[in-house]
Design an enzyme around this catalytic site. Structure first.
Site, PDB file in Angstrom:
ATOM      1  CD  GLU A 184     -13.389   8.923   8.594  1.00  8.93           C
ATOM      2  OE1 GLU A 184     -12.226   9.343   8.778  1.00  8.93           O
ATOM      3  OE2 GLU A 184     -13.665   7.999   7.813  1.00  8.93           O
ATOM      4  N   GLY A 217     -12.885  16.072   9.805  1.00 11.93           N
ATOM      5  CA  GLY A 217     -12.385  17.314  10.389  1.00 11.93           C
ATOM      6  C   GLY A 217     -12.881  17.469  11.809  1.00 11.93           C
ATOM      7  CB  SER A 218     -12.999  20.440  13.988  1.00 10.31           C
ATOM      8  OG  SER A 218     -13.934  21.319  13.379  1.00 10.31           O
ATOM      9  CB  THR A 219     -16.502  17.726  17.056  1.00  8.34           C
ATOM     10  OG1 THR A 219     -15.809  16.469  17.143  1.00  8.34           O
ATOM     11  CG2 THR A 219     -17.924  17.542  17.548  1.00  8.34           C
ATOM     12  CB  CYS A 279      -8.762  12.706  14.352  1.00  9.30           C
ATOM     13  SG  CYS A 279      -8.546  11.279  13.263  1.00  9.30           S
ATOM     14  N   GLY A 309     -18.217  19.692  11.886  1.00  9.87           N
ATOM     15  CA  GLY A 309     -19.180  18.632  11.617  1.00  9.87           C
ATOM     16  C   GLY A 309     -20.591  19.034  12.013  1.00  9.87           C
ATOM     17  CD  GLU A 366      -9.290  17.054  17.799  1.00  9.20           C
ATOM     18  OE1 GLU A 366      -8.885  15.966  17.347  1.00  9.20           O
ATOM     19  OE2 GLU A 366     -10.270  17.661  17.322  1.00  9.20           O
ATOM     20  CE  LYS A 389     -13.389  23.230   1.189  1.00  7.26           C
ATOM     21  NZ  LYS A 389     -12.237  23.933   1.878  1.00  7.26           N
TER      22      LYS A 389
END
Length: 491
Positions: A253, A231-233, A288, A236, A394, A178
């Site tokens: 990650e 991607g972003s935390t 990142c 995640g 971030e 995706k």
């Protein structure tokens, strides 16, 4: 692909076929340098994901049964087709997400080399024979998970697609990808090269769509054994929650707020060049591992800030397709608005703007084709307060914050005072100190007297809220293989 109203339609890849979304709906892809729609991608849903998973299931048995050398040959052929089409692919990537040519082109060339690296690893998959009983033969084997899902980010979609997919299929898995809804075009174009490389239909399937529909459907699908997400935390965490229903394996990650620590004894010219590149020309800060917290020893603080100002003022913003461009735009309007909000937040919270801070039309004359683009100039905040939002969150843009420190202990305390633990940089001519800090810093990667240097032969991963699992390095395939123990009793 077909042209309609000057926008090009790109299609999903499912079981070797190029297909629109089942619902017939589309998502506009906007060129971030101009703000204009230039392509459309299918708005895939759970139905498209289910079709792709079924295709991957159908291809799994034959693919995993291939001798490792045959899978390796197919991967090398794919790497060759990527190289043959490099010029087209990097241009699509740069047009779609604004990544400047100076980064986009070598990144994709490097990803082609990484496919070759994974091809070599495919031929090294082994198990162990272990003597635990006089009456039995006992050994271990490593097997693919099966159908795995890959959700990739918009800041480096094509390079990530090539690297992650090649590792997964080198291990014998089949895959559903995706891509990011904001930057899918280069991935869809690269997916068409799989057939030319002789990779069987269904081994790799690509479904586009937004995260709340296609992405969530992939994470929750009961026949997907593992999810790899970059991607972003925050995202995640949502993926982790959604995967609980069928206890999927996860490789995450995630984000970072990486410190770059400059001691007074550093080569300040080299440090200024590399620190500036590590936050500004590094995909306009949309990385990142961007060195977004610059910790500077107090005795050289003002001097080093001025050096950074000089580097930033010389950077050329503009067309990401031009070789002389240092920084392209931010990838899409939502990210542009987010960075602008952080610029406002930093000012309101009391940080000082040392340089930069202008956006969009303020950077180009009204007649420029880039006046409506999503550009933010290199910006540096200065503060003594490490608790401000711009110091802790971030931003994912060309915005850094500089904080002073007195000595090594304070530098380490400031550096580790973060929920993230992805990367860190240390600048000093005292290599004893450099070695010492590599142990003290809570980060998956520590650079000394350099920054943002990666290689597919060296492991990469995060600590704390920056994720789990490892990509790159000789152990890459371990992320895509399960261990099985075998015990044969023979008396």
């Amino acid at each position: 692909m077909t042209t309609r109203d000057q926008a090009i339609d790109y299609l999903q890849l499912i079981d070797g076929e190029l297909l629109p979304a089942r619902n017939g709906e589309w998502i506009d892809s906007v060129n971030p340098a101009s703000g204009q729609v230039w392509a459309r991608i299918p708005a895939g849903t759970a139905d498209d994901i289910d079709d792709a998973v079924r295709a991957a299931q159908g291809a799994l048995g034959p693919w995993r049964s291939l001798p490792a050398a045959a899978r390796a040959d197919a991967l090398r052929a794919w790497a060759a087709t990527v190289r043959d089409n490099l010029d087209t692919l990097w241009r699509l990537d740069a047009t779609d997400n604004g990544r400047a040519r100076r980064e986009a082109e070598p990144a994709i060339a490097g990803a082609a080399a990484q496919i070759d690296f994974h091809a070599g690893l495919a031929e090294t998959i082994t198990g162990d024979t272990v003597l635990v009983s006089e009456t039995a033969t006992t050994y271990s084997i490593r097997e693919p998970y099966g159908v795995v899902g890959l959700i990739i980010p918009w800041n480096a979609p094509l390079a990530m697609f090539l690297a992650k997919v090649s590792a997964a299929i080198a291990g014998g898995n089949t895959i559903v990808v995706k891509p990011p809804e904001r930057a899918s075009v280069s991935v869809l174009a690269a997916a068409q090269l799989l057939d030319k490389a002789g990779i069987p239909h269904g081994v790799v399937n690509v479904v586009t769509g937004d995260g709340a529909t296609a992405g969530e459907a992939l994470v929750k699908h009961p026949d997907v054994r593992k999810i790899s997400f970059t991607g972003s935390t925050a995202t995640g965490r949502r993926i982790t929650e959604n995967s609980v229903c069928n206890v999927k394996a996860l490789a995450l990650e995630l984000g970072g707020k990486s410190p770059n620590i400059v001691f007074a004894d550093a080569d300040l010219d080299l440090a200024a060049d590399t620190v500036a590149a590590g936050i500004y020309t590094a995909s306009a800060g949309q990385a990142c591992i961007a060195g977004s917290r610059i910790l500077i020893q107090r005795e050289v603080f003002d001097e080093f800030v001025e050096r950074l100002r000089a580097r930033a003022s010389a950077m050329i913003l503009g067309d990401p397709l031009e070789s002389g461009t240092d920084m392209g735009p931010l990838a899409f309007h939502g990210q542009y608005q987010k960075v602008r909000e952080y610029l406002q937040s930093g000012r309101e919270d009391g940080a000082t703007v040392a340089f930069g801070g202008r956006c969009g039309s303020a950077l180009f004359p009204a007649e420029s084709p880039f006046a409506a683009g999503y550009f933010v100039e290199p910006t540096l905040f200065v503060t003594d307060d490490p608790h401000l939002r711009v110091c802790r969150e971030e931003i994912f843009g060309p915005v850094a914050v500089a904080l002073p420190f007195e000595d090594e202990d304070e530098a380490v305390r400031l550096a580790n005072d973060s929920g993230y633990g992805l990367a860190a940089g240390v600048w000093t001519q005292n290599l004893t100190r450099g070695h010492r800090l590599t142990r003290r810093l809570e980060a998956g990667t520590v650079w000394v007297n350099t920054y943002r240097r990666l290689h597919w032969a060296l492991p990469f991963g995060g600590q704390k809220e920056s994720g789990n699992g490892i990509s790159n390095g000789p152990g890459t395939l371990d992320e895509w293989l399960e261990h099985k123990s075998v015990w044969i009793e023979h008396g």
